[in-house]
Design an enzyme around this catalytic site. Structure first.
Site, mmCIF file in Angstrom:
data_model
loop_
_atom_site.group_PDB
_atom_site.id
_atom_site.type_symbol
_atom_site.label_atom_id
_atom_site.label_comp_id
_atom_site.label_asym_id
_atom_site.label_seq_id
_atom_site.Cartn_x
_atom_site.Cartn_y
_atom_site.Cartn_z
ATOM 1 C CB CYS A 86 -0.943 0.015 1.196
ATOM 2 S SG CYS A 86 -2.002 -1.427 1.287
ATOM 3 C CG HIS B 13 -3.182 3.539 2.388
ATOM 4 N ND1 HIS B 13 -3.793 3.220 1.202
ATOM 5 C CD2 HIS B 13 -3.124 2.381 3.103
ATOM 6 C CE1 HIS B 13 -4.087 1.930 1.202
ATOM 7 N NE2 HIS B 13 -3.700 1.403 2.338
ATOM 8 C CG ASN C 287 -6.653 -0.890 1.763
ATOM 9 O OD1 ASN C 287 -6.022 -0.375 0.836
ATOM 10 N ND2 ASN C 287 -6.069 -1.414 2.829
HETATM 11 O O1 UT7 Z 1 -3.430 -1.137 3.680
HETATM 12 C C1 UT7 Z 1 -2.976 -1.740 4.838
HETATM 13 C C2 UT7 Z 1 -3.824 -2.930 5.111
HETATM 14 N N1 UT7 Z 1 -4.497 -3.125 6.322
HETATM 15 C C3 UT7 Z 1 -5.073 -2.252 7.162
HETATM 16 O O2 UT7 Z 1 -5.012 -1.082 7.094
HETATM 17 C C4 UT7 Z 1 -5.872 -2.864 8.250
HETATM 18 C C5 UT7 Z 1 -5.597 -2.331 9.614
HETATM 19 N N2 UT7 Z 1 -6.504 -2.897 10.583
HETATM 20 C C6 UT7 Z 1 -7.823 -2.574 10.615
HETATM 21 O O3 UT7 Z 1 -8.302 -1.773 9.819
HETATM 22 C C7 UT7 Z 1 -8.660 -3.205 11.703
HETATM 23 O O4 UT7 Z 1 -7.831 -3.901 12.584
HETATM 24 C C8 UT7 Z 1 -9.757 -4.166 11.152
HETATM 25 C C9 UT7 Z 1 -10.822 -3.365 10.448
HETATM 26 C C10 UT7 Z 1 -9.147 -5.176 10.203
HETATM 27 C C11 UT7 Z 1 -10.422 -4.898 12.313
HETATM 28 O O5 UT7 Z 1 -10.966 -3.977 13.233
HETATM 29 P P1 UT7 Z 1 -10.709 -4.154 14.800
HETATM 30 O O6 UT7 Z 1 -11.452 -3.084 15.467
HETATM 31 O O7 UT7 Z 1 -9.211 -4.193 14.994
HETATM 32 O O8 UT7 Z 1 -11.396 -5.529 15.075
HETATM 33 P P2 UT7 Z 1 -10.737 -6.863 15.655
HETATM 34 O O9 UT7 Z 1 -9.745 -7.439 14.719
HETATM 35 O O10 UT7 Z 1 -10.288 -6.544 17.032
HETATM 36 O O11 UT7 Z 1 -11.991 -7.832 15.683
HETATM 37 C C12 UT7 Z 1 -13.094 -7.598 16.499
HETATM 38 C C13 UT7 Z 1 -14.131 -8.678 16.297
HETATM 39 C C14 UT7 Z 1 -13.581 -10.080 16.284
HETATM 40 O O12 UT7 Z 1 -14.499 -10.881 16.986
HETATM 41 P P3 UT7 Z 1 -14.193 -11.390 18.490
HETATM 42 O O13 UT7 Z 1 -12.929 -12.197 18.364
HETATM 43 O O14 UT7 Z 1 -14.004 -10.135 19.288
HETATM 44 O O15 UT7 Z 1 -15.400 -12.168 18.826
HETATM 45 C C15 UT7 Z 1 -13.623 -10.491 14.830
HETATM 46 O O16 UT7 Z 1 -13.793 -11.857 14.642
HETATM 47 O O17 UT7 Z 1 -14.783 -8.503 15.034
HETATM 48 C C16 UT7 Z 1 -14.813 -9.737 14.330
HETATM 49 N N3 UT7 Z 1 -14.764 -9.486 12.894
HETATM 50 C C17 UT7 Z 1 -15.876 -9.272 12.158
HETATM 51 N N4 UT7 Z 1 -17.182 -9.244 12.472
HETATM 52 C C18 UT7 Z 1 -18.058 -8.991 11.477
HETATM 53 C C19 UT7 Z 1 -13.686 -9.398 12.099
HETATM 54 N N5 UT7 Z 1 -14.061 -9.145 10.833
HETATM 55 C C20 UT7 Z 1 -15.410 -9.045 10.848
HETATM 56 C C21 UT7 Z 1 -16.377 -8.795 9.853
HETATM 57 N N6 UT7 Z 1 -17.679 -8.774 10.224
HETATM 58 N N7 UT7 Z 1 -16.038 -8.560 8.587
#
Ligand code: UT7
Length: 311
Positions: free
Chosen positions: A112, A236, A266
């Site tokens: 990215c 980004h 993204n």
């Molecule tokens: O270009 C560079 C590439 N990457 C990025 O920029 C990504 C950077 N990271 C992020 O944007 C965030 O970490 C995410 C959007 C990927 C995730 O958000 P978060 O607030 O960090 O959520 P999390 O990973 O802490 O997950 C929270 C919960 C989890 O459930 P449990 O374990 O708490 O029960 C996940 O399983 O949300 C769940 N979850 C979802 N639920 C519904 C993860 N993906 C999804 C989904 N729909 N798509």
């Protein structure tokens, strides 16, 4: 001599995939995606359209806007992690498609942050007087490497291409300062293994929040400017929460930050150039404005540029 942007273009596939569409194929919800990422919909390219096809459409526009011919291009740099095939490079394919016979061609892999790496590489060739016109394309067909059964990643990405032609610009305009960096120890947080992309979202999030703010402040200082001098921030477009943290570090009002993540998700290396096109068209970027662009991605890699807009 200074290096600036003299032409710009973008390509977005027509097919729109909304959060509601994703709700039908995986265990997710519009509410979760919107509140955690800011994404409402993304574009997905057809099977018949590959990375080089998207790159071509964006590049054609950028060359036209620059008022030059493909034969005037000295070098093509394509930032992508989703090339049509490992080789020949997308840039070499593009050279042929465009008829840019004089151009050297290479691909650049910095995920990215690839577009920032491309622009800074171009600056070196132009300011050494080696080349005059360099085409930089940020393009991804991330849908090719998305695991549609992994809700942690599948909801985040989209396909797109953005392109700029860079060349010499007048004194005081163009790139004022830049920063590039990498931390290979974080490679384990975002990578492709076999056909699919994997990510530890939480770790990438922490890194991104820290890096976007720090790199933005670093280029402002290197350019001899202050936060108050910045007219517009183009982060980004990965996640609205990460973008917001960078905006707040710079103490900028909401309307001074680019936002396309809700429409396109993204799009990795394409996100910054497609945002530039939209902000220019909407009149949010004006001649003489000081713009900060900042990206981060797999590698881990990052890059930031402070630029005064105009030729
Ligand atoms: O270009 C560079 C590439 N990457 C990025 O920029 C990504 C950077 N990271 C992020 O944007 C965030 O970490 C995410 C959007 C990927 C995730 O958000 P978060 O607030 O960090 O959520 P999390 O990973 O802490 O997950 C929270 C919960 C989890 O459930 P449990 O374990 O708490 O029960 C996940 O399983 O949300 C769940 N979850 C979802 N639920 C519904 C993860 N993906 C999804 C989904 N729909 N798509």
């Amino acid at each position: 001599m200074n290096t600036g942007i003299i032409g710009i273009g973008r390509y977005l596939p027509e097919k729109v995939v909304t959060n509601e569409d994703l709700e039908k194929i995986m265990d997710t919800s519009d509410e979760w995606i919107r509140t955690r990422t800011g994404i409402e919909e993304r574009r997905i390219a057809d099977d018949s359209v590959d990375t080089s096809d998207m790159a071509y459409e964006a590049a054609k526009q950028a060359i036209e806007k620059a008022g030059i011919n493909p034969e005037d291009i000295d070098m093509i740099l394509v930032a992508t992690v989703t090339p049509d095939q490992p080789f020949p490079s997308v840039s070499a394919m593009l050279q042929e498609k465009l008829g840019a016979k004089k151009a050297a061609a290479m691909d650049l892999s910095a995920a990215c942050a690839g577009f920032m790496y491309g622009m800074i590489t171009a600056k070196q060739f132009i300011e050494n007087n080696a080349y005059k016109h360099i085409l930089i394309v940020g393009v991804e067909k991330l849908s090719k490497i998305t695991n549609w059964e992994d809700r942690n990643t599948a909801v985040l990405f989209g396909d797109a291409a953005g392109a700029v032609v860079m060349g010499p610009v007048s004194e005081g305009k163009g790139i004022l300062a830049f920063e590039l960096g990498a931390d290979g120890s974080g490679g384990k947080y975002l990578y492709q293994d076999g056909p699919h992309l994997f990510m530890n979202g939480r770790e990438v999030f922490k890194f991104a929040v820290r890096q976007m703010g720090e790199s933005s402040l670093n280029v402002i200082e290197k350019a001899g400017l202050k936060k108050e001098d910045v007219d517009f921030l183009i982060p980004h477009q990965a996640n609205i929460r990460i973008m917001e943290s960078a905006r707040q570090r710079l103490e900028l009002p909401v309307e001074k930050m680019s936002k396309t993540v809700h429409k396109y998700g993204n799009t990795s290396a394409a996100s910054i150039p497609i945002s530039i096109v939209e902000d220019l068209e909407a009149g949010r970027i004006k001649d003489n404005d000081v713009i900060v662009m900042v990206g981060f991605g797999g590698g881990l890699t990052w890059g930031a540029i402070a630029m005064r807009w105009g030729c």
